[in-house]
Design an enzyme around this catalytic site. Structure first.
Site, mmCIF file in Angstrom:
data_model
loop_
_atom_site.group_PDB
_atom_site.id
_atom_site.type_symbol
_atom_site.label_atom_id
_atom_site.label_comp_id
_atom_site.label_asym_id
_atom_site.label_seq_id
_atom_site.Cartn_x
_atom_site.Cartn_y
_atom_site.Cartn_z
ATOM 1 N N GLY A 166 0.832 -1.196 0.000
ATOM 2 C CA GLY A 166 0.000 0.000 0.000
ATOM 3 C C GLY A 166 0.862 1.239 0.000
ATOM 4 O O GLY A 166 2.004 1.218 -0.463
ATOM 5 N N SER A 167 0.302 2.309 0.534
ATOM 6 C CA SER A 167 0.994 3.599 0.478
ATOM 7 C C SER A 167 2.101 3.676 1.527
ATOM 8 O O SER A 167 2.078 2.962 2.530
ATOM 9 C CB SER A 167 -0.017 4.720 0.721
ATOM 10 O OG SER A 167 -0.574 4.562 2.011
ATOM 11 N N GLY A 177 2.184 2.345 5.322
ATOM 12 C CA GLY A 177 3.262 1.386 5.588
ATOM 13 C C GLY A 177 4.046 1.761 6.841
ATOM 14 O O GLY A 177 4.385 0.900 7.658
ATOM 15 N N GLU A 219 5.537 -3.496 0.651
ATOM 16 C CA GLU A 219 5.614 -3.103 -0.759
ATOM 17 C C GLU A 219 4.913 -1.769 -0.872
ATOM 18 O O GLU A 219 3.684 -1.702 -0.715
ATOM 19 C CB GLU A 219 4.933 -4.146 -1.657
ATOM 20 C CG GLU A 219 5.729 -5.415 -1.844
ATOM 21 C CD GLU A 219 7.097 -5.169 -2.455
ATOM 22 O OE1 GLU A 219 7.299 -4.138 -3.135
ATOM 23 O OE2 GLU A 219 7.988 -6.001 -2.228
ATOM 24 N N CYS A 242 2.177 0.873 -8.774
ATOM 25 C CA CYS A 242 3.383 1.267 -8.036
ATOM 26 C C CYS A 242 4.572 1.255 -8.984
ATOM 27 O O CYS A 242 5.547 1.951 -8.780
ATOM 28 C CB CYS A 242 3.610 0.308 -6.884
ATOM 29 S SG CYS A 242 3.518 -1.397 -7.390
#
Ligand code: NAD
Length: 480
Positions: free
Chosen positions: A229-230, A234, A251, A285
């Site tokens: 995620g963002s 994170g 990630e 991403c």
């Protein structure tokens, strides 16, 4: 309105959740379904179920776990069309893109079925020692109950990249889908529910980040969090995980570059730049949102890329000729439009796009957008946009191109386009990125690692590294 499964699956049972989540169709803005997600109580129940199932599941042999994964493969193959449709409806991506996602899910479960089966032969392998007095063997054991938290942009793919290796390793799982796109995962969960896994091995709790994600990250019964995620979230996940010394795999975001060297095939470069920027409406991403072009090619490249972008058919995801679908929701749409407006204010030059297609008055549709003259300190150049927006810039030397690409807090992926294999390899080796494509679209294989440098990742998914993320290493040394 669709009538999906309830939003909570615990200990082999579908349960009514406590919190209503409205799911919309981003192509029409109309409600698609209401999913009753869970909260802290469901997290508690799910972790308890997983903890109870763990002793037995962790002792199963790899071949047995591989057999379950192969059943999931067959289940996904049987419901392939349904999964593709649900993913397009819920996410706004064209059917052909959703099909790529579902096929990736199949390939991932199939790959980890193979790795699970291979585990038995390598378990207890002897470790050469510089001594005749001792013998050592190596065991890889599952790390425990794991929580998998995933985003909305490739919901089923990110789920598969975590779930398949976690089950292969022998972990018990609590999965939290994105509250924005729970429908494909509910279907996947229903497939898994029909595969005969022991109760409690796989659990799912839909819900918001605060209601479900945060308590999962903090839960002392969870041994490891695998999060995609963002960066902002994170960091929060990592902070919560720190309190109970959990392992984390993260990630996160990216701001990746595609480098077009002076000898590149122009048409290939344009195709790759378009794919790297506009696939999944740029909500990747791995989007190569910075395009760096050798001075010699810059004008011709920009002209061709603009023509390509303007020819892209933005349309309903179910339209047979669609090339780009809708962005996922109102919040994401406004975020991307905000980046475009701020980029123009900062002095960037809008080459094309930047607005809704006139023929699509509803839905979160945006024309493929290209900027040049983007100031190097602007948010447009430095931050992840997560929409169909490319920034094109020319460079004079290879060293300048590498420096521009590496000047980012992120380091997820990169692409190089060049007819000179040696130059392309040299540049690929110099880039700070976990995966570099040369003259290739963004193909991904379960065998190659996914993840990046710097703020993009902690750890790697896919390949044997994806499995190791869910394993503890144990050495046993004894006297001879
Ligand atoms: P997000 O961070 O908002 O949400 C991701 C997940 O975290 C969701 O399930 C959400 O509900 C949950 N969450 C939110 N707040 C939480 C909290 N406080 N504690 C625990 N969980 C919480 O991200 P998003 O908007 O869904 O996805 C877009 C982002 O994901 C982009 O930044 C993108 O770069 C990143 N992404 C990265 C990769 C990769 O492989 N590196 C892949 C896909 C997406």
């Amino acid at each position: 309105m669709l009538n999906p499964q309830p939003g909570v699956y615990i200990n082999g049972q579908w349960l009514a959740g406590s919190e209503q989540l409205s799911v919309i169709n981003p192509a029409t803005e109309a409600p698609l379904a209401t999913v009753a997600g869970g909260g802290e109580a469901s997290v508690e129940q799910a972790v308890h179920a997983a903890t109870t199932a763990f002793p037995e599941w962790s002792q199963t042999c790899g071949a047995d776990r591989g057999a379950f994964l192969r059943k999931i493969v067959r289940g996904v193959q049987e419901r392939r069309e349904r999964l593709i449709e649900l993913q397009s409806l819920n996410n706004g991506k064209p059917l052909f893109e959703a099909a790529i996602d579902v096929d990736d899910v199949i390939a991932t479960f199939d790959y980890y079925a193979g790795l699970a089966e291979a585990l038995d032969a390598s378990q207890n392998s002897s470790v050469p020692l510089p001594s005749d007095d001792f013998a050592a063997r190596l065991r890889r054991e599952p790390c425990g109950v794991v929580a998998l938290i995933v985003p909305w942009n490739f919901p089923m793919v990110t789920t598969a990249w975590k779930l398949a290796p976690a089950l292969a390793a022998g972990c018990c799982v609590v999965l939290k889908p994105s509250e924005v796109t729970p429908l494909p995962e509910l279907e996947l969960a229903d497939i898994i529910a029909h595969c005969g896994l022991p109760a409690g091995v796989f659990n799912l709790v839909c819900g918001t980040g605060l209601a479900v994600g945060a308590p999962l990250a903090a839960h002392p019964g969870v041994a490891k969090i695998s999060f995609t995620g963002s960066n902002a979230v994170g960091v929060q996940v990592m902070q919560r995980a720190a309190e109970t010394v959990k392992g984390v795999s993260l990630e996160l975001g990216g701001k990746s570059s595609l480098l077009v060297l002076a000898d590149a095939d122009l048409d290939l470069a344009v195709e790759l730049a378009s794919g790297g920027g506009f696939f999944n409406a740029g909500q990747m991403c791995s989007a190569t949102s910075r395009v760096l072009v050798a001075d010699e090619l810059a004008d011709a490249f920009l002209e061709k890329l603009k023509a390509r972008a303007e020819a892209i058919r933005v349309a309903d995801p179910f339209d047979p000729d669609v090339e780009m679908g809708a962005l996922v929701n109102q919040a994401q749409y406004q975020r991307v439009l905000g980046h475009i407006a701020r980029g123009i204010n900062a002095g960037a030059l809008l080459v094309c796009g930047g607005e809704r297609p006139v023929e699509l008055p509803r839905g979160y549709f945006l024309r493929p957008t290209i900027f040049t003259n983007v100031p190097l300190e602007s948010a447009l150049w430095r931050e992840e946009i997560f929409g169909p927006v490319l920034c094109v810039r020319s460079f004079a030397t290879e060293a300048e191109a590498i420096a521009l690409a590496n000047d980012s807090e992120f380091g997820l992926v990169a692409s190089v386009v060049s007819a000179d294999a040696e130059a392309a390899d040299r540049v690929a080796n110099a880039l700070h990125a976990g995966l570099v494509w040369i003259n290739a679209p963004q193909v991904i294989f379960p065998q190659t690692a996914w993840g990046g440098y710097k703020h993009s990742s902690i750890g790697r998914e896919l390949g044997p590294w994806g499995l190791q993320a869910f394993q503890e290493i144990k050495h046993v040394i004894r006297s001879l």
